[in-house]
Design an enzyme around this catalytic site. Structure first.
Site, mmCIF file in Angstrom:
data_model
loop_
_atom_site.group_PDB
_atom_site.id
_atom_site.type_symbol
_atom_site.label_atom_id
_atom_site.label_comp_id
_atom_site.label_asym_id
_atom_site.label_seq_id
_atom_site.Cartn_x
_atom_site.Cartn_y
_atom_site.Cartn_z
ATOM 1 N N ASN A 10 0.903 -1.066 -0.022
ATOM 2 C CA ASN A 10 0.014 0.085 -0.010
ATOM 3 C C ASN A 10 0.919 1.235 0.021
ATOM 4 O O ASN A 10 1.643 1.565 0.887
ATOM 5 C CB ASN A 10 -0.984 0.126 1.226
ATOM 6 C CG ASN A 10 -1.821 1.022 1.290
ATOM 7 O OD1 ASN A 10 -1.691 2.003 0.802
ATOM 8 N ND2 ASN A 10 -3.162 0.826 1.828
ATOM 9 N N LYS A 13 -0.059 3.797 2.749
ATOM 10 C CA LYS A 13 0.488 3.614 4.227
ATOM 11 C C LYS A 13 1.972 3.768 4.261
ATOM 12 O O LYS A 13 2.320 4.396 5.068
ATOM 13 C CB LYS A 13 0.512 2.146 4.381
ATOM 14 C CG LYS A 13 -1.006 1.696 4.625
ATOM 15 C CD LYS A 13 -0.749 0.199 5.188
ATOM 16 C CE LYS A 13 -2.065 -0.330 5.583
ATOM 17 N NZ LYS A 13 -2.210 -1.837 5.990
ATOM 18 N N ASP A 65 -1.057 -3.628 9.930
ATOM 19 C CA ASP A 65 -2.398 -4.036 9.323
ATOM 20 C C ASP A 65 -3.454 -3.304 9.987
ATOM 21 O O ASP A 65 -3.291 -2.983 11.346
ATOM 22 C CB ASP A 65 -2.754 -5.543 9.807
ATOM 23 C CG ASP A 65 -3.719 -6.277 8.906
ATOM 24 O OD1 ASP A 65 -3.540 -6.320 7.675
ATOM 25 O OD2 ASP A 65 -4.868 -6.593 9.247
ATOM 26 N N GLY A 140 -8.193 4.836 0.800
ATOM 27 C CA GLY A 140 -8.964 3.938 1.536
ATOM 28 C C GLY A 140 -10.367 4.488 1.831
ATOM 29 O O GLY A 140 -10.914 5.340 1.076
ATOM 30 N N ARG A 168 -2.661 5.148 12.658
ATOM 31 C CA ARG A 168 -1.415 5.005 12.244
ATOM 32 C C ARG A 168 -0.312 5.758 12.761
ATOM 33 O O ARG A 168 0.712 5.153 13.326
ATOM 34 C CB ARG A 168 -1.253 5.005 10.647
ATOM 35 C CG ARG A 168 0.012 4.213 10.038
ATOM 36 C CD ARG A 168 -0.067 4.154 8.484
ATOM 37 N NE ARG A 168 -1.284 3.128 8.274
ATOM 38 C CZ ARG A 168 -2.352 3.393 7.994
ATOM 39 N NH1 ARG A 168 -2.616 4.586 7.470
ATOM 40 N NH2 ARG A 168 -3.230 2.505 7.716
HETATM 41 P P1 IMP Z 1 -4.516 -4.068 5.294
HETATM 42 O O1 IMP Z 1 -3.952 -3.507 6.501
HETATM 43 O O2 IMP Z 1 -3.532 -4.240 4.234
HETATM 44 O O3 IMP Z 1 -5.359 -5.403 5.509
HETATM 45 O O4 IMP Z 1 -5.588 -2.978 4.751
HETATM 46 C C1 IMP Z 1 -6.192 -2.069 5.572
HETATM 47 C C2 IMP Z 1 -7.402 -1.331 4.979
HETATM 48 O O5 IMP Z 1 -7.962 -0.433 5.719
HETATM 49 C C3 IMP Z 1 -6.900 -0.475 3.988
HETATM 50 O O6 IMP Z 1 -6.736 -1.009 2.511
HETATM 51 C C4 IMP Z 1 -7.968 0.394 3.598
HETATM 52 O O7 IMP Z 1 -8.976 0.286 3.158
HETATM 53 C C5 IMP Z 1 -8.297 0.627 5.282
HETATM 54 N N1 IMP Z 1 -7.546 1.698 5.961
HETATM 55 C C6 IMP Z 1 -6.497 1.174 6.945
HETATM 56 N N2 IMP Z 1 -5.936 2.543 7.298
HETATM 57 C C7 IMP Z 1 -6.795 3.494 6.674
HETATM 58 C C8 IMP Z 1 -6.585 5.045 6.614
HETATM 59 O O8 IMP Z 1 -5.646 5.481 7.347
HETATM 60 N N3 IMP Z 1 -7.197 5.581 6.011
HETATM 61 C C9 IMP Z 1 -8.286 4.982 5.148
HETATM 62 N N4 IMP Z 1 -8.359 3.769 5.060
HETATM 63 C C10 IMP Z 1 -7.738 3.084 5.944
#
Ligand code: IMP
Length: 196
Positions: A10, A13, A65, A140, A168
């Site tokens: 991502n 992130k 995550d 996201g 985060r």
């Molecule tokens: P993962 O941690 O890769 O499973 O993905 C977490 C998902 O949660 C992301 O792809 C977003 O869809 C959502 N997400 C996590 N943190 C944020 C953020 O700071 N802003 C918006 N969406 C987030």
């Protein structure tokens, strides 16, 4: 300067993690890689599996995550946030929340390892789901999340404003405190590393 390798697919992130750790004198190198995500109820379990999967990085490895949790939807989309967004975008959530409380929170769990040592840190930000998407910043669910105390979404704020209060930011600043010197970092988020 200490290097930290952040393993993730991502880019949103990764940008945030680099900006959050820069004031601690930590340089973040992004390794773009898909890591296995076991079906698990807890972000911590996913983070542990991600850390297990990275074996070829020297020095500090960082994984994360996160998810958006909506109590009136029994915590959904939670650990399924990324998958759900890819398929459905915001529509079904906005539809379901027309008749339910809009409170929501983001949670982030980060895992850090170096050799046999591991640490995990967590951060949360509470807020609510907007009635319609607004703003173009972030990534996201940012266009539909209004943090508590704000009258606009994360996507309408600047990156600095988001990182100052985000899940985060709160989780990753603990990595900065554990590894680096932090002259201009907020002390309220400091915590001793929890060794696993
Ligand atoms: P993962 O941690 O890769 O499973 O993905 C977490 C998902 O949660 C992301 O792809 C977003 O869809 C959502 N997400 C996590 N943190 C944020 C953020 O700071 N802003 C918006 N969406 C987030």
């Amino acid at each position: 300067m200490t290097d930290v390798t952040f393993v993730s697919t991502n880019p949103g992130k990764s940008r945030e993690v680099a900006a959050i750790l820069a004031p601690y004198g930590l340089r973040v190198r992004w390794k773009r890689r898909t890591l296995p995500e076991p079906q698990a109820e807890e972000l911590e379990a996913v983070v542990a599996a991600k850390l297990d999967a990275v074996r070829d990085v020297r020095g500090y490895t960082l994984v994360e995550d996160s998810g958006l949790f909506i109590p009136s939807l029994a915590g959904f989309p939670g650990v399924y946030s990324a998958h759900f967004l890819k398929i459905w975008k915001f529509g079904p959530i906005l539809e379901l929340l027309r008749t339910r409380p809009r409170a929501a929170y983001f949670r982030s769990v980060v895992g850090l390892k170096r050799g046999p040592k591991r640490w995990t840190f967590a951060g949360e930000v509470v807020g609510s789901i907007a009635e319609r998407p607004a703003g173009s910043g972030g990534f996201g669910y940012d266009p539909i999340f209004v943090p508590h105390g704000w009258s606009r979404t994360f996507a309408e704020g600047t990156a600095e404003e988001k990182n100052a209060i985000s899940h985060r930011g709160r989780a990753v600043r603990q990595v900065g405190v554990a590894l680096g010197a932090a002259p201009d970092a907020p002390a309220s988020d400091a915590a001793a590393p929890r060794r696993r």
